[in-house]
Design a protein around this motif. Sequence first.
Motif, PDB file in Angstrom:
ATOM      1  N   SER A   1     -48.792 -13.706 -23.572  1.00 50.84           N
ATOM      2  CA  SER A   1     -48.530 -12.733 -24.638  1.00 50.84           C
ATOM      3  C   SER A   1     -48.972 -11.323 -24.270  1.00 50.84           C
ATOM      4  O   SER A   1     -48.471 -10.355 -24.849  1.00 50.84           O
ATOM      5  CB  SER A   1     -49.219 -13.176 -25.935  1.00 50.84           C
ATOM      6  N   VAL A   2     -49.921 -11.189 -23.326  1.00 50.38           N
ATOM      7  CA  VAL A   2     -50.348  -9.855 -22.897  1.00 50.38           C
ATOM      8  C   VAL A   2     -49.651  -9.431 -21.608  1.00 50.38           C
ATOM      9  O   VAL A   2     -50.015  -8.427 -21.002  1.00 50.38           O
ATOM     10  CB  VAL A   2     -51.883  -9.768 -22.744  1.00 50.38           C
TER      11      VAL A   2
ATOM     12  N   SER B   1     -60.605 -13.861 -29.509  1.00 47.55           N
ATOM     13  CA  SER B   1     -59.414 -14.655 -29.209  1.00 47.55           C
ATOM     14  C   SER B   1     -59.191 -14.666 -27.701  1.00 47.55           C
ATOM     15  O   SER B   1     -59.715 -13.831 -26.956  1.00 47.55           O
ATOM     16  CB  SER B   1     -58.187 -14.048 -29.896  1.00 47.55           C
TER      17      SER B   1
ATOM     18  N   TYR C   1     -57.927 -11.889 -22.300  1.00 48.20           N
ATOM     19  CA  TYR C   1     -56.956 -11.591 -21.252  1.00 48.20           C
ATOM     20  C   TYR C   1     -56.518 -10.131 -21.262  1.00 48.20           C
ATOM     21  O   TYR C   1     -56.194  -9.567 -20.194  1.00 48.20           O
ATOM     22  CB  TYR C   1     -55.752 -12.529 -21.359  1.00 48.20           C
ATOM     23  N   LYS C   2     -56.521  -9.499 -22.421  1.00 48.80           N
ATOM     24  CA  LYS C   2     -56.196  -8.065 -22.447  1.00 48.80           C
ATOM     25  C   LYS C   2     -57.263  -7.259 -21.712  1.00 48.80           C
ATOM     26  O   LYS C   2     -56.939  -6.349 -20.929  1.00 48.80           O
ATOM     27  CB  LYS C   2     -56.083  -7.591 -23.905  1.00 48.80           C
TER      28      LYS C   2
ATOM     29  N   ALA D   1     -51.722 -17.195 -24.632  1.00 55.21           N
ATOM     30  CA  ALA D   1     -52.325 -15.877 -24.830  1.00 55.21           C
ATOM     31  C   ALA D   1     -52.161 -15.000 -23.601  1.00 55.21           C
ATOM     32  O   ALA D   1     -51.855 -13.801 -23.715  1.00 55.21           O
ATOM     33  CB  ALA D   1     -53.800 -16.032 -25.177  1.00 55.21           C
ATOM     34  N   SER D   2     -52.356 -15.576 -22.421  1.00 54.35           N
ATOM     35  CA  SER D   2     -52.203 -14.773 -21.210  1.00 54.35           C
ATOM     36  C   SER D   2     -50.759 -14.278 -21.078  1.00 54.35           C
ATOM     37  O   SER D   2     -50.526 -13.124 -20.695  1.00 54.35           O
ATOM     38  CB  SER D   2     -52.622 -15.574 -19.972  1.00 54.35           C
TER      39      SER D   2
ATOM     40  N   GLU E   1     -56.416 -13.807 -26.494  1.00 55.34           N
ATOM     41  CA  GLU E   1     -55.675 -12.572 -26.264  1.00 55.34           C
ATOM     42  C   GLU E   1     -56.622 -11.422 -25.952  1.00 55.34           C
ATOM     43  O   GLU E   1     -56.360 -10.610 -25.056  1.00 55.34           O
ATOM     44  CB  GLU E   1     -54.816 -12.224 -27.491  1.00 55.34           C
ATOM     45  N   HIS E   2     -57.733 -11.353 -26.696  1.00 57.23           N
ATOM     46  CA  HIS E   2     -58.726 -10.301 -26.442  1.00 57.23           C
ATOM     47  C   HIS E   2     -59.256 -10.400 -25.021  1.00 57.23           C
ATOM     48  O   HIS E   2     -59.368  -9.402 -24.304  1.00 57.23           O
ATOM     49  CB  HIS E   2     -59.874 -10.417 -27.448  1.00 57.23           C
TER      50      HIS E   2
END
Length: 456
Positions: A269-270, A218, A223-224, A266-267, A220-221
């Motif tokens: 969200s982290v 994802s 950017y985390k 996503a960016s 999210e993965h």
Amino acid sequence: MVENRPTNVPDPNEFDFAYRAETDQSFENALEKARSGERLSIDDGVELLTTGTEFDGIDLERKERVLEAADRRRAEVVGEEVTFVANLNNNVTTACNTGCLFCNFKDPAGEFESEGDRRTDGFTKTPDESRRIVENAIDRGIYEVCSVSGLHPALALDAEHREILKANGGPNYKPASAYRIDPTTYIEQISAMSVGDIHVHSMTPEEAAHAKRGTEWSYEHVYKRLCDAGLDSVPGTAAEILVDEVRDVICPNKINTDDWLAAMSASASVGLDTTATIMYGHVENEMHRIMHLDRVRELQDRTGAITEFVPLSFIHYDTPLYDEGMVTAGATRDEDELMIAVSRLYLDSIENIQSSWVKFGDELGLKLLSCGANDFMGTILSEEITKRAGGQFGEFRSVSEYVEMITSIGRIPVERSTDYRKQRIIDPEERPMGPMLGPAADGTPLLDDYSVVADD
């Protein structure tokens, strides 16, 4: 008085666009809503940007009324301060096979291969080179490094991603062994640039998509992982026009609108701040531009992560769109002024609107600060993208130049951090005149010789 429609605007039927700059709203109604602070609709925005869809061209008297409303809104929202940041551009590579028709920054990746016919003056930097450039910049007082690069076929997110691509292949992939210089991974590059307390502003949605290609990961993965490596915020470039019928013409191999929005969400969200941009003045029309603003506004309503909006006027020289006769010029000055003004009026949930002196030059850049903009970009010790597209303006701005220019229009110069959370009003009489907010900044001027750039 009505100005003729600029020559870069295509025939409405040339690309068979479904969206046209046509509304049932009136200009006067739209302007009244803008003046009263009521949230604007897409039709309102189109009326303001066109100064009325009942005729072709821009009505110059109406344009001034829109600019006045935007300047008044700017004063209400952010006051008389004009901000800027002390930053460095360190783009990692120009190697890219995406083939966007508006771009002349990239070089065909094949020219970087060990057996390739090297005809390019492009570059790929190793992490060690990136680290040295940033360390040098910190010593000069810089506190932000911005990095936006080509999509090198050997670049991967990390070692695990490289193994997946090596085992399974993937879109736009070749092993690092095929190239004269190994770009390594995004994690290694971000980590190398994350020196001390410098702010790393990097990894556009397009780069994030490249960093997960060939996997089920994802955004999210991605950017985390990048956040853990030292990424501090995300540039909302690669947006161009967030309407797919335009993207299909100017950048058919890029991610689509929904993917861009998903990556930005996503960016956020982290925990990463973002910026947002529009690149206008090519084949799109005013309806496309306002649809773009509407999608950015909706994204901000959901995330609250966008710190600034940056209208980027298309630099047409030396780009495929121009070379292939698809456009004959970029946006006009009137269009630039209206784009800034309507951005201020439409994006009611984004506080800061930037005037890019790299795109507009000093004279127009300063004028735009009276059309709704309140930020005047950064020092950018090295700027390659606009320069390689034939941009006519400079690649370095000193603090003393900023102070002189901003005070010349009766505004207050303010040094800011990337996220706008730290700000320092500058006394025009202070000496020496350099940045003060960075980890090694002590007011010393950034460069003794302004002809030298950071990576020379």
